[in-house]
Design an enzyme around this catalytic site. Structure first.
Site, PDB file in Angstrom:
ATOM      1  CD  GLU A 110     -52.074-106.633 -22.237  1.00  0.00           C
ATOM      2  OE1 GLU A 110     -50.865-106.871 -22.241  1.00  0.00           O
ATOM      3  OE2 GLU A 110     -52.664-106.111 -21.268  1.00  0.00           O
ATOM      4  CE1 TYR A 121     -58.230-104.422 -32.511  1.00  0.00           C
ATOM      5  CE2 TYR A 121     -58.052-106.287 -31.037  1.00  0.00           C
ATOM      6  CZ  TYR A 121     -58.489-105.009 -31.303  1.00  0.00           C
ATOM      7  OH  TYR A 121     -59.177-104.307 -30.343  1.00  0.00           O
TER       8      TYR A 121
END
Ligand SMILES: CC(C)(COP(=O)(O)OP(=O)(O)OC[C@H]1O[C@@H](n2cnc3c(N)ncnc32)[C@H](O)[C@@H]1OP(=O)(O)O)[C@@H](O)C(=O)NCCC(=O)NCCS
Length: 162
Positions: A110, A121
């Site tokens: 998160e 990511y």
């Protein structure tokens, strides 16, 4: 519980890496408590891309929590003086590999909206799966969303995708 030296290493990178404006950094007690649980794991990386030898500076760390077939990346950071040299990508690959050895089939993380880490990511194979509106509050009182990203381990080849 890891040796105190390793917690010192984690905390040195933590202090250097996270912008206090966003309140994302953990304090030492939080790190120690997580690592007491037994299902939390950490990795350290040095400038050369492997775990630091005694006396060598630590360039980055990850902290994750395993749960059944999933592992969540709780913290991930590289000291600013070692950034943009591929260490974040190397650490992410090492995290994925170690999570797989623990049986993880899916990786989760998160991040606050607009964190540049999103580039890394996505290159690695993570994609957004959720959003928590206004989850983070900045030092100036602004609310930022938390974005959840996930990645299936079988789609990872150990290298960041470009
Ligand atoms: C996110 C972080 C770990 C990246 O570490 P890093 O060692 O610089 O990452 P890498 O050098 O492996 O970057 C690999 C690629 O990711 C992308 N990337 C990494 N940081 C980026 C940034 N700030 N802006 C844009 N792209 C970025 C780039 O494509 C980069 O490749 P390139 O340098 O060849 O262009 C580091 O910036 C950090 O510690 N940030 C603060 C803590 C944090 O926010 N952690 C994530 C919490 S969710």
């Amino acid at each position: 519980m890891p040796p105190g030296d390793d917690i010192d290493r984690i905390m040195a990178v933590m202090v250097a890496a996270f912008d206090p404006a966003f309140g994302e950094a953990w304090n030492r007690r939080q790190v120690e408590d997580a690592l007491l649980l037994g299902n939390c794991h950490y990795l350290l990386i040095a400038e050369h891309g492997e775990a630091p030898l005694p006396g060598e500076p630590t360039a980055g760390f990850s902290l994750s929590r395993h749960g059944y077939e999933e592992e969540e990346l709780l913290l991930f950071a590289v000291d600013p003086q070692y950034r943009r040299r591929g260490l974040g990508a190397a650490l992410l690959a090492q995290f994925a590999a170690s999570a797989r050895t623990r049986g993880a089939e899916r990786l989760l993380l998160e991040m606050r909206q607009d964190n540049p880490a999103e580039h890394l990511y996505r290159q690695f194979g993570f994609s957004p799966v959720g959003r928590r509106a206004g989850y983070y509050r900045t030092a100036r009182g602004a609310c930022l969303d938390a974005l959840t990203f996930a990645c299936n381990c079988e789609e990872i080849d150990g290298e960041a995708h470009s």
